[in-house]
Design an enzyme around this catalytic site. Structure first.
Site, short mmCIF file in Angstrom:
data_model
loop_
_atom_site.label_atom_id
_atom_site.label_comp_id
_atom_site.label_asym_id
_atom_site.label_seq_id
_atom_site.Cartn_x
_atom_site.Cartn_y
_atom_site.Cartn_z
CD GLU A 1 -7.83 -6.25 -2.94
OE1 GLU A 1 -8.11 -5.04 -2.88
OE2 GLU A 1 -6.94 -6.76 -2.26
CB THR B 1 -6.53 1.47 5.19
OG1 THR B 1 -6.65 2.82 4.82
CG2 THR B 1 -6.24 0.60 3.97
CE LYS C 1 -10.67 -5.16 -0.62
NZ LYS C 1 -10.55 -4.04 0.33
CG ASP D 1 -1.96 -1.08 1.22
OD1 ASP D 1 -2.11 -1.77 0.18
OD2 ASP D 1 -2.65 -1.25 2.25
CB ALA E 1 -1.50 -9.69 2.99
N GLY F 1 -1.96 2.41 8.68
CA GLY F 1 -1.59 1.26 7.87
C GLY F 1 -2.61 0.14 7.98
CG ASP G 1 -9.07 -6.39 4.76
OD1 ASP G 1 -10.09 -6.81 4.17
OD2 ASP G 1 -8.28 -5.56 4.26
O1 RIB Z 1 -9.00 -3.60 2.57
C1 RIB Z 1 -7.87 -2.77 2.55
C2 RIB Z 1 -6.94 -3.18 1.47
O2 RIB Z 1 -7.55 -2.97 0.22
C3 RIB Z 1 -5.66 -2.39 1.41
O3 RIB Z 1 -4.65 -2.92 2.23
C4 RIB Z 1 -5.32 -2.37 -0.06
O4 RIB Z 1 -4.20 -3.14 -0.37
C5 RIB Z 1 -6.55 -2.88 -0.78
O5 RIB Z 1 -6.37 -4.14 -1.23
#
Ligand code: RIB
Length: 304
Positions: free
Chosen positions: A137, A248, A40, A13, A42, A287, A252
């Site tokens: 993704e 962000t 997402k 990112d 990772a 992050g 996840d």
């Molecule tokens: O869900 C957040 C993620 O979406 C970010 O880390 C980015 O890489 C995108 O894939």
């Protein structure tokens, strides 16, 4: 205790911090640039691993500097990378993120993630108590293949259909737990949903997905918490008042935490509460993957 197996994206990112988001055709001056491990898949794997689950990630990175950094970071978080392949023909997945007032806009360029296929998920062992997790993704044939293997093994499956896109709804037949946000729910249900919509409207949309009665649908609502439909019953998970600096990866975090809790054999209500607290900790840090909390941090909130 089962293991968590996540098939999904691995991104670097590239995050620009600004006072506000630029409009179309506009340039704004940013304050800071950061490179955070993300993606997402990772993020969900890191969340599960940091919360104590034995976790394997299935995916791909390029043979570039980002790929090497991502591998080093994920390995240090105790994520099993035996099923992450180096892919010389594509660059590592990269997300360009603008962060302003804790909210983000994201452009994700899949690179190696776009080459993940059914063969990538074929070798990962899956057993009865394991939890198989995926998102949108990576190419959907890989998601389908993982869930079919999970079905055969008797493992539970969690789908986070993000970023949402058209897909064959037959996939939902192999999903035990569907976790999505209100935008994704609105698109899947074919209704416009806004972040102020009340529970009855959200529940109507969740029911309209026509998932089998024994399946779980959970919509994450950011600072409003989450709402789940469990065996037809609505379960309300209250939001927590925290100061968000970067949202962000919060969704996840929720998914990874839920998977870790279910792998540990915890009841769905407790697992959802735990995941909600984990996500509320995640948003208080910068992050995506680096902001995932430890089990001790979540427990400290629970016992406070
Ligand atoms: O869900 C957040 C993620 O979406 C970010 O880390 C980015 O890489 C995108 O894939």
């Amino acid at each position: 205790m089962g293991r968590v197996v996540v098939a999904g994206s691995i991104n670097m990112d590239v995050v620009a911090l600004a006072e506000r988001h630029p409009g179309i055709g506009e340039t704004v001056v940013g304050r800071e640039i950061n490179y955070f491990p993300g993606g997402k898949g990772a993020n969900q794997a890191v969340a599960a691993a940091k919360l104590g689950a034995a976790t394997a990630l299935v995916g791909r990175v390029g043979t570039d500097a980002f790929g090497r950094e991502l591998r080093a970071f994920l390995g240090a978080q105790d994520v099993d990378l035996s099923f992450v392949r180096d892919t010389p023909e594509a660059h590592s997945g990269t997300a360009v993120i603008t962060l302003a007032a804790a909210d983000n806009t994201i452009v994700v360029v899949p690179g190696a993630n776009g080459l993940v296929g059914p063969a990538d998920v074929a070798a990962v062992p899956l057993a009865k108590r394991d939890i198989a997790v995926s998102q949108f993704e990576i190419p959907l044939p890989a998601v389908k293949a993982l869930f079919e293997r999970a079905r055969t093994a008797g493992a539970m499956t969690i789908l986070n259909p993000a970023p949402v896109r058209p897909f064959d709804r037959a996939l939902l037949e192999s999903v035990d737990v569907l976790v999505l946000n209100e935008t994704e729910l609105g698109l899947l249900a074919g209704v416009g949903l806004r972040d102020r919509d009340d529970q009855s409207r959200l529940l109507d949309a969740m029911r309209s997905l026509r998932m089998d009665a024994d399946k779980i649908v959970c919509v994450t609502l950011g600072k409003r918490g989450a709402l789940a439909l469990v065996q037809g019953e609505a379960l309300i998970i209250a939001g927590r008042a925290v100061t968000a600096v970067d949202t962000t990866g919060a969704g996840d975090c929720f998914v990874g935490a839920l998977a870790a809790q279910l792998a540990a054999g915890n009841a769905i209500r407790d697992a959802l509460q735990f995941a909600n607290i984990a996500a509320s900790i995640c948003v208080q840090r910068m992050g995506a993957a680096p902001s995932m909390p430890t089990a001790a941090e979540v427990k400290a909130v629970i016992t406070r």
